[in-house]
Motif scaffolding. Structure first.
Motif: not given
Length: 189
Positions: A37, A39-40, A43-44, A108, A112
């Motif tokens: 979570k 990591r994403w 990214f966001a 994944e 990422w």
């Protein structure tokens, strides 16, 4: 003598610094592996910052378009199974093979890492005025939407044709519940 070869074990200062930086970056990325979570969210945040920069500058639409196409390509690799030697998705052949989880063409973590790196490179491109190619951005947006729709329908058609779904909540098995006397779905991740 002046023609003597340098010792191959001696490294220059620049190569030592770059390898040290590379090791530090790799170690930092490896430490984030269990924190999906976070990591994403990183990214966001990077993607939002990049989009905000493009909206504020009102330039660099070609860089944004190329980034969008690349991210779409990464996503398709993420939701696709690996291809066999004959070009057909490598999936279990029904009852003849053992049950195994959905295997992705692009894992994944690699997805990422490539997505974050591409956003960082795109951001660096927006610092260079040579990457600002004048284009009619509305046409590029429509073309990107058409490519997105076409790619999505092709991927959906392949999923239906070969009977796979990369979503974990769709992979379920029926288990018998003795207390209730009926079958219930058990989600398999």
């Amino acid at each position: 003598s002046r023609f003597a070869m340098e010792d191959p074990n001696e490294q220059g200062f620049i190569s030592l610094v770059t390898s040290s930086i590379g090791r530090t970056v790799r170690l930092s990325i490896d430490r984030t592996t269990p924190y999906v979570k976070i990591r994403w969210l990183i990214f966001a945040a990077l993607a939002t910052g990049f989009v905000a920069r493009i909206v504020i500058l009102k330039r660099f639409y070609v860089v944004t378009y190329i980034l969008g196409i690349y991210l779409l390509n990464l996503f398709v690799g993420y939701i696709s199974p690996p291809l066999g030697p004959d070009g057909i998705p490598d999936l279990p052949a029904g009852d003849r093979e053992e049950d195994r989880p959905f295997e992705r063409r692009l894992y994944e973590m690699k997805f990422w890492r490539a997505a974050v790196l591409s956003i960082c490179i795109s951001f660096l491109c927006t610092l260079w005025n040579g990457a600002d190619i004048p284009v009619y951005w509305e046409a590029m947006a429509v073309y990107f939407a058409l490519v997105l729709i076409w790619t999505s329908t092709q991927q959906y058609r392949l999923m239906r044709q070969y009977g796979y779904c990369p979503c974990a909540f769709r992979n379920s098995k029926k288990r018998y519940d003795k207390k209730k006397g009926k079958f219930r779905k058990l989600v398999v991740y």
